[in-house]
Write a protein that holds these residues in place. Structure first.
Motif, mmCIF file in Angstrom:
data_model
loop_
_atom_site.group_PDB
_atom_site.id
_atom_site.type_symbol
_atom_site.label_atom_id
_atom_site.label_comp_id
_atom_site.label_asym_id
_atom_site.label_seq_id
_atom_site.Cartn_x
_atom_site.Cartn_y
_atom_site.Cartn_z
ATOM 1 N N UNK A 173 25.392 -6.936 9.479
ATOM 2 C CA UNK A 173 25.095 -6.787 8.048
ATOM 3 C C UNK A 173 25.125 -5.338 7.573
ATOM 4 N N UNK A 174 26.097 -4.612 8.046
ATOM 5 C CA UNK A 174 26.248 -3.223 7.599
ATOM 6 C C UNK A 174 26.816 -3.179 6.185
ATOM 7 N N UNK A 175 26.244 -2.317 5.346
ATOM 8 C CA UNK A 175 26.731 -2.111 3.980
ATOM 9 C C UNK A 175 27.216 -0.670 3.846
ATOM 10 N N UNK A 179 25.225 3.033 3.225
ATOM 11 C CA UNK A 179 25.244 4.100 4.235
ATOM 12 C C UNK A 179 25.707 5.406 3.593
ATOM 13 N N UNK A 180 26.740 5.308 2.757
ATOM 14 C CA UNK A 180 27.275 6.500 2.102
ATOM 15 C C UNK A 180 26.239 7.162 1.187
ATOM 16 N N UNK A 181 25.374 6.339 0.581
ATOM 17 C CA UNK A 181 24.326 6.866 -0.306
ATOM 18 C C UNK A 181 23.057 7.246 0.458
ATOM 19 N N UNK A 225 38.659 -12.473 6.516
ATOM 20 C CA UNK A 225 37.519 -11.664 6.089
ATOM 21 C C UNK A 225 37.247 -10.615 7.158
ATOM 22 N N UNK A 226 36.668 -9.497 6.750
ATOM 23 C CA UNK A 226 36.345 -8.443 7.712
ATOM 24 C C UNK A 226 35.291 -8.924 8.710
ATOM 25 N N UNK A 247 37.784 -0.260 10.220
ATOM 26 C CA UNK A 247 37.411 0.819 9.305
ATOM 27 C C UNK A 247 36.689 0.172 8.129
ATOM 28 N N UNK A 248 35.407 0.402 8.041
ATOM 29 C CA UNK A 248 34.584 -0.221 7.006
ATOM 30 C C UNK A 248 34.253 0.821 5.942
ATOM 31 N N UNK A 249 35.064 0.867 4.919
ATOM 32 C CA UNK A 249 34.854 1.819 3.831
ATOM 33 C C UNK A 249 34.082 1.159 2.706
ATOM 34 N N UNK A 250 33.305 1.953 1.937
ATOM 35 C CA UNK A 250 32.622 1.374 0.778
ATOM 36 C C UNK A 250 33.629 0.915 -0.255
ATOM 37 N N UNK A 251 33.273 -0.063 -1.098
ATOM 38 C CA UNK A 251 34.203 -0.532 -2.124
ATOM 39 C C UNK A 251 34.563 0.582 -3.085
ATOM 40 N N UNK A 252 35.751 0.518 -3.709
ATOM 41 C CA UNK A 252 36.167 1.568 -4.631
ATOM 42 C C UNK A 252 35.239 1.659 -5.838
ATOM 43 N N UNK A 253 35.201 2.851 -6.422
ATOM 44 C CA UNK A 253 34.363 3.069 -7.600
ATOM 45 C C UNK A 253 34.760 2.147 -8.745
ATOM 46 N N UNK A 254 33.752 1.651 -9.456
ATOM 47 C CA UNK A 254 34.010 0.967 -10.712
ATOM 48 C C UNK A 254 33.073 1.558 -11.757
#
Length: 268
Positions: A173-175, A179-181, A225-226, A247-254
């Motif tokens: 359940x990694x988000x 993590x980036x924030x 799915x990932x 490679x688990x990147x955060x979703x793109x900015x919206x």
């Protein structure tokens, strides 16, 4: 050589049973003979996640009592016949089983199956001791939360004291966005605390909940799915294959994420 693996964590609610169901299915899809053992007597759930709850006639308790043969209690999966489940009894407590009985039971299973994967109950009491008694290796499942990681660290020590040295880590359940924030521990943070080899990282995915409710492990989904890919990769690593981590990147900015960042910046 057959492999006996216990899936454990210490803390409840981190996704052990989901990992067990999907990993067992992924190994079976690789052509392995797989037996999943639900060691959570009194609170079984593995049958639900596999969609096999309506096919249970006997449980491990009847096997121990000599009321049926082991083969009669094993429930073959409807979709992949080389996967079987040995269900726990819902109407009996963990005290109804001993570590010696579990060891004898699993000893009978390894004569037929390449993998025996034991789904351990939460906690470190008798149910946990029953689950780890026959195991030769372990998968520690944790979410990136300090309470879950601390419990996992305690379990690693107990497993090593039991003589189980082959212990691998699954971060569930990694988000990546959190993590980036710096709102969630990173995989590296978890690894530094537990100091055991990493075998898989599973991202948070709402489809896991959907698949659980339907009794269809995510690895069987026709929609890629990932999370499903991560389960498949763990199975392949267990088989000794070298598989790169996703490679688990955060979703793109919206627009909403940009507004949130702007508000956070103003607050700070």
């Amino acid at each position: 050589m057959s492999r006996i693996i216990v899936t454990t964590s210490g803390k409840g609610g981190v996704g052990k049973t989901t990992v067990t169901a999907n990993l067992g299915m992924a190994l079976a899809r690789l052509g392995k003979q797989v037996a999943l053992v639900d060691a959570d007597f009194g609170l079984r759930n593995l049958d639900l996640l596999l969609g096999l709850e309506n096919r249970i006639v006997y449980t491990a308790i009847e096997v121990f009592a000599g009321e049926c043969r082991l083969e009669q209690a094993l429930v073959k999966d409807k979709r992949i016949p080389n996967l079987a489940l040995l269900p726990a009894a819902q109407n009996r407590t963990k005290e109804a089983v001993s570590p010696e009985q579990m060891t004898e039971l699993v000893g009978a299973l390894i004569k037929t199956y390449d993998y025996v994967v034991i789904d351990s109950p939460a906690g470190i009491e008798l149910g946990f001791k029953n689950a780890i008694a026959p195991a030769k290796e372990a998968l520690i499942v944790t979410t990136p939360e300090i309470s879950a990681v601390r419990d996992a660290d305690r379990v690693v020590g107990l497993l090593e004291a039991q003589g189980i040295k082959r212990i691998n880590l699954i971060v569930n359940r990694l988000r990546p966005a959190m993590v980036q924030l710096n709102d969630m521990m990173s995989v590296q943070d978890v690894q530094e605390i537990l100091a055991i080899p990493l075998i898989g990282v599973i991202p948070e995915d709402e489809r896991v909940i959907v698949s659980t409710n339907r009794g269809e492990p995510l690895v069987l989904s026709e929609t890629p799915s990932l999370a499903g890919k991560a389960f498949d990769n763990i199975a392949r690593r267990l088989e000794g294959q070298t598989v790169e981590f996703l490679v688990l990147n955060p979703p793109p900015d919206n627009i909403f994420s940009r507004i949130r960042k702007l508000l956070l910046t103003k607050i700070i």
